[in-house]
Design an enzyme around this catalytic site. Sequence first.
Site, PDB file in Angstrom:
ATOM      1  N   ASP A 138       2.479   9.445   0.939  1.00  0.00           N
ATOM      2  CA  ASP A 138       1.454   9.084   1.910  1.00  0.00           C
ATOM      3  C   ASP A 138       1.643   7.668   2.449  1.00  0.00           C
ATOM      4  O   ASP A 138       2.280   6.827   1.805  1.00  0.00           O
ATOM      5  CB  ASP A 138       0.063   9.202   1.279  1.00  0.00           C
ATOM      6  CG  ASP A 138      -0.256  10.619   0.837  1.00  0.00           C
ATOM      7  OD1 ASP A 138       0.267  11.557   1.465  1.00  0.00           O
ATOM      8  OD2 ASP A 138      -1.015  10.770  -0.140  1.00  0.00           O
ATOM      9  N   LYS A 139       1.045   7.422   3.585  1.00  0.00           N
ATOM     10  CA  LYS A 139       1.135   6.110   4.241  1.00  0.00           C
ATOM     11  C   LYS A 139       0.796   4.974   3.277  1.00  0.00           C
ATOM     12  O   LYS A 139       1.531   3.986   3.185  1.00  0.00           O
ATOM     13  CB  LYS A 139       0.187   6.079   5.443  1.00  0.00           C
ATOM     14  CG  LYS A 139       0.075   4.717   6.115  1.00  0.00           C
ATOM     15  CD  LYS A 139      -1.032   4.702   7.163  1.00  0.00           C
ATOM     16  CE  LYS A 139      -1.256   3.287   7.696  1.00  0.00           C
ATOM     17  NZ  LYS A 139      -2.401   3.214   8.619  1.00  0.00           N
TER      18      LYS A 139
END
Length: 303
Positions: A138-139
């Site tokens: 994820d970011k």
Amino acid sequence: MSSFRHIITEEQAKKRIDKVLSELNLENSRSQVQSWIQDGYVKVNGIQVKANYKCQLDDELSWEIPETEPLELIPEDIPLDIIYEDSDLLVVNKPKGMVVHPSAGHQTGTLVNALLYHCQDLSGINGVERPGIVHRIDKDTSGLLVVAKNDLSHTNLSEQMASKTIKRKYEAIVHGQIPHETGVIDAPIGRDPKDRQKMGVVDKGKPAVTHFTVLQSYPDYSHIECQLETGRTHQIRVHMRYIGFPLVGDPKYGPRKTLETDGQVLHAKILGFQHPRKNEWMEFEVEPPESFIKVLHYIEKIY
């Protein structure tokens, strides 16, 4: 433009049309479905309706999905923390806050944009928008990713992922004092039927297994290590919330009252795999970033 038709069932009757459509189009968010309705791509019995229309039994629902504009991938001179590189692959330590590949909301500043500047020879198995990307994090998760430079490496690494032989260990800080030192969470993960932008533990989800070990325990928090058997979207975040210990700082799955962070405190610390060409086991480890350590030090200080 792709066209679709569907007759409303008894189970779907009285539901909002945007909810029904988002359940039929699992890969698209509810907001995306609402934009189709607003732009006139959705009709009921041949008539355009609004997103809050309540479906009736035997309504004929018809909709069109417009072709998405292909993203233009632009090489960008963004610094990369490359842990290892050869002619077949590279291992990157992705910083917190960086998106892995471009999408409608993030067309620049991604890991892929940086990789294209660094090297032009990336595998094409995942298409032009995700060159070389074997797996994602994820970011706001930091840590290790392996990137394939050719299709041979990509195919081999994907097979290792599928056969669960790739080693992936994460560190995280969660809310709550976990009462036991180790545990295994075996619970299927799929799209949350109540919120299409979230994942959740659902009966018809895909198998998902997470092993965890408590590294340090505090009265209101636990510092843990997780090892993945599977690689479902948001797996650690969903599983830890499911057993009652959500990640600190997680805006999607955590509590509203949490420590001040830039997203979930989660770090992909260890990555191990068999080299696709050399057939040698390779294992890499990177320590959590300063933002992670800062949260840990704060917790240690208050206790």
